[in-house]
Design an enzyme around this catalytic site. Sequence first.
Site, mmCIF file in Angstrom:
data_model
loop_
_atom_site.group_PDB
_atom_site.id
_atom_site.type_symbol
_atom_site.label_atom_id
_atom_site.label_comp_id
_atom_site.label_asym_id
_atom_site.label_seq_id
_atom_site.Cartn_x
_atom_site.Cartn_y
_atom_site.Cartn_z
ATOM 1 N N GLU A 139 0.844 -1.204 0.000
ATOM 2 C CA GLU A 139 0.000 0.000 0.000
ATOM 3 C C GLU A 139 0.876 1.250 0.000
ATOM 4 O O GLU A 139 0.686 2.173 0.808
ATOM 5 C CB GLU A 139 -0.935 0.003 1.226
ATOM 6 N N ASP B 27 10.824 30.834 -18.666
ATOM 7 C CA ASP B 27 10.150 31.418 -17.508
ATOM 8 C C ASP B 27 11.213 31.656 -16.446
ATOM 9 O O ASP B 27 11.877 30.711 -16.004
ATOM 10 C CB ASP B 27 9.069 30.469 -16.980
ATOM 11 N N ASP C 145 9.206 35.553 -20.323
ATOM 12 C CA ASP C 145 8.298 36.351 -19.506
ATOM 13 C C ASP C 145 8.773 37.808 -19.512
ATOM 14 O O ASP C 145 9.952 38.097 -19.294
ATOM 15 C CB ASP C 145 8.301 35.788 -18.086
ATOM 16 N N HIS D 149 5.470 26.267 -13.936
ATOM 17 C CA HIS D 149 6.562 27.035 -14.523
ATOM 18 C C HIS D 149 6.866 26.587 -15.955
ATOM 19 O O HIS D 149 7.102 27.406 -16.838
ATOM 20 C CB HIS D 149 7.796 26.910 -13.641
ATOM 21 N N ASP E 264 4.080 27.804 -18.168
ATOM 22 C CA ASP E 264 4.271 29.208 -18.538
ATOM 23 C C ASP E 264 5.272 29.348 -19.673
ATOM 24 O O ASP E 264 5.054 30.112 -20.620
ATOM 25 C CB ASP E 264 4.741 30.002 -17.322
#
Length: 317
Positions: free
Chosen positions: A40, A167, A222, A299, A302
């Site tokens: 699990e 970015d 950017d 990121h 972008d």
Amino acid sequence: MVLTYIPTGQQIRFKGVDKPKKVKSQKFRHGYTKFIHYEECDEFNGLVEIRSVNQSLNRGGDGIITFYSYNPPASQNNWVNQAVAQAGTRKDTMVHSSDYLTVPKRWLGKGFLADAEQLKKDNPVAYNHEYLGEITGTGAEVFTNLNLREITDREIANFDRNYPGLDFGFAHDPLVYLDMYYDATHRRLFIYNELYKVGLGNRAAVQAIKALNPDNELIIADSAEPRTVYEFHDAGLNIKGMAKGKGFVEYSTKWLQDLRTIVIDPIRCPNTAREFSGYELDRDQSGNLISRFPDRDNHSIDAARYAMQPMQIRGVK
């Protein structure tokens, strides 16, 4: 609990990992750990806990084999689903899936089989997840058009143009540079190179980007920090800031959603694959989806949005 085979002293030890440091204190009079089994394992709090244990137990011998068994959570954003996607790219790892259809019916009983067939009729998505172990999603996934696979050197050699995106990283955010190819005819985006690093200085970033982009093809970055764009330009990069307008985040993200396929190489671009596949809408306190795209863990998304801006302006779909 410990099971000991008396003639040889070999043991099977059962341990809880509520506190991983307790397992790190394991001692052996002779030999070493040969097999490790995490049962699990999706209930662990992430790979950090598992690595902590493995770093202690994977010492002392060769050929140590580790098993991880679990029921896949529905969300691709879950850490174990992302870890398995990464592990599947390793040559020393086998990923195996099984479900109730692969075992004799007598093991399960008529009641179990009847419940499965009824859920298959009533709720096929729940059946696919609960009984077949499929990662069906939660309905919050932003990108359902992903294809995570190897992009071969031969494919890259046939790309006739590179679309670099950048970015900038600030504080704890990473700087992300991507190399991409856009197939306008079939509306497919290929992401095949990444630079993804936190705390990378500008000078080091420029050198690393030049190594990935030796032909100095135009990088769209950017524009929020024009001084950084100018600094990178003065250092020799062919770069310009992307002009942002009102609603650009929503429009450009939806443009990526509308592509037929976004192909990402998880070996060359592991962080990009992780961010795109794990990007999900938030929910409010009532569990309803919030329509705004979240501004976190995006990121590489972008960087892709910036690089594809010329295609969006031209209306290429």
